[in-house]
Design an enzyme around this catalytic site. Structure first.
Site, PDB file in Angstrom:
ATOM      1  CB  ALA A 199      -0.924   0.009   1.215  1.00  0.00           C
ATOM      2  CB  ALA A 259      -1.878   8.324   7.329  1.00  0.00           C
ATOM      3  CB  CYS A 292       6.798  11.095   1.099  1.00  0.00           C
ATOM      4  SG  CYS A 292       7.549   9.646   0.311  1.00  0.00           S
TER       5      CYS A 292
END
Length: 459
Positions: free
Chosen positions: A188, A192, A243
């Site tokens: 995944a 979050a 990120c």
């Protein structure tokens, strides 16, 4: 019920295809893996354009580069690795290790990297003779479907089993949850909530953690021109979506002018102090989540929204810290090209401030330290609660695909228990295989028990 029957039918076809793939030789498998990566590499331009047009996120040039880097790095890394049959022989301990597939892998793809994630993770999935079902993000379903179609065309030309790679063409949370609950393993990559859902599915899962990359410029470091160029190149990449993008720079307080001058020379523009207070209202919604309207927004457009102007070619916006308190929500991850500047009075304080930011958000992911002193680098490595501390390089190098460090190339960065992840390293093909160890009879030498308890090899 409709999602359940659809997913069950896809899984049945995937399992049949995987059984056929399980009989492939290493050479046959590697031919398929190469083809999967190469077709995305060759179509990077059109897929990048489709991704930006469909999602509104990021930059076409960055997405072209990202797809090409991700697939080329993955193939370079995977091409000489064993994943079929005997993969290791240990003559000392008389162990023989066999690689086995895990079965059908659910690949949850994000809207920010829809096809590069599918290709990079898919190559590792296929390397281990697994089937894959992709669950695309609804905001990027068309480009992800196109990418999977291109992959299937390339695999079909090589005679690969039909239904080896499938995709949920009309994605929904219900369908994705059903897939994660029924697949053998889930990878995944996303927000979050999605990662939490994967780990709550009851099936083995690999997720990623949230980023909030902190940069610490140590008090011994002098090459601010290099630091500025590196940070800006990384933070402006895909308009600040990744990120791995740098969020804050912690620097020696007396050197503010030098740092700001270097950043501005490299393409940064300073947000006026009176405008900084408007940033939280733009970047975050009332419930604390990121405002999608400003995700990947160009610096000039963001400046306009704040009520001032910068040159159209400005690469990032910078601003002085407004404190280390919880009221400064800008200490969190920001999904656009802005960087906050935190002064410190001692190197230890700078590292502690970076740690504080991470413990609020981003623990487990990545940090960067600029220093020429190995002791300072190791101090940061010891103190910071992250799985990767990069030395004198861009935060984007955490993915390993730049080949300027020894990290394994991946699009999925495990963040350990800090980030609620099951691994604290870069996801690789080894996480997507089962292994069988053949253990021959082998008498191990052990001293008398009283000596065993007296020994401490680490002393």
């Amino acid at each position: 019920m409709e999602e359940k029957s659809m997913v069950e039918a896809m899984l049945e076809r995937a399992r049949a295809a995987q059984v056929v793939l399980e009989s492939y030789t290493q050479s046959q498998v590697d031919t398929l893996v190469r083809a999967m990566g190469k077709v995305i590499y060759d179509n990077a331009e059109i897929l990048a354009e489709e991704a930006v047009r469909e999602t509104g996120y990021g930059r076409v040039d960055s997405k072209i580069f990202k797809q090409r880097k991700a697939t080329a790095a993955a193939w370079f890394y995977l091409r000489d690795k064993k994943s079929v049959g005997v993969i290791d022989r240990d003559p000392v301990n008389k162990l023989v290790t066999f690689a086995k597939p895990v079965g059908v892998v659910a690949c949850v793809a994000p809207s920010t990297n829809p096809t590069s994630t599918v290709a990079s993770n898919g190559m590792s999935i296929l390397k281990c003779r697994n089937a894959m079902i992709v669950a695309p993000h609804p905001a990027a379903k068309s480009v992800t479907v196109h990418g999977v179609a291109l992959i299937n065309e390339a695999l079909a030309e090589l005679g690969a089993p039909k239904d080896l790679i499938q995709i949920i063409e009309q994605p929904s949370m219900a369908a994705t949850r059903e897939l994660m609950a029924k697949a053998d393993v889930t990878v995944a990559t996303g927000g979050a909530a999605m990662v939490k859902s994967a780990y709550s599915s009851g099936r083995p899962s690999f997720g990623v953690g949230q980023g909030n990359v902190q940069v610490v410029a140590a008090d011994d470091y002098d090459d601010y021109a290099f630091l500025a160029a590196t940070v800006i190149g990384s933070r402006s990449y895909d308009n600040g979506i990744p990120c791995t993008g740098e969020q804050a720079i912690h620097y020696p307080a007396p050197r503010r002018a030098e740092l700001v001058k270097a950043l501005e020379a490299a393409g940064a523009a300073m947000i006026p102090p009176e405008k900084v207070s408007l940033l939280p209202g733009l970047l975050f919604r009332e419930n604390g989540t990121s405002n999608p309207a400003f995700v990947g927004m160009k610096p000039a457009k963001m400046a306009e929204a704040l009520g001032f102007s910068v040159p159209a070619d400005t690469k990032i916006l910078i601003f002085d810290s407004v404190g280390m308190t919880r009221e400064n929500v800008l200490r969190r991850e920001k999904l656009c090209p802005v960087v906050q500047l935190f002064p410190y009075d001692s190197y230890e304080e700078g590292v502690a401030n970076a740690k504080s930011n991470l413990l609020w958000e981003g623990a487990g992911h990545t940090s960067v330290v600029y220093t020429n002193d190995a002791q300072r680098a190791e101090y940061a490595g010891k103190e910071l609660p992250v799985c990767r501390v990069l030395v004198n390089q861009a935060g984007g190098a955490a993915s390993g695909g730049n080949y300027i460090n020894g990290l394994n190339p991946t699009m999925s960065l495990g963040c350990g228990s800090w980030g609620n992840n099951s691994i604290s390293e870069n996801l690789t093909y080894r996480h997507l295989m089962n292994t069988t160890q053949l253990a021959y009879y082998h008498e191990c030498t052990m001293p008398p028990l009283e000596e065993v308890w007296a020994l401490n090899p680490l002393d």
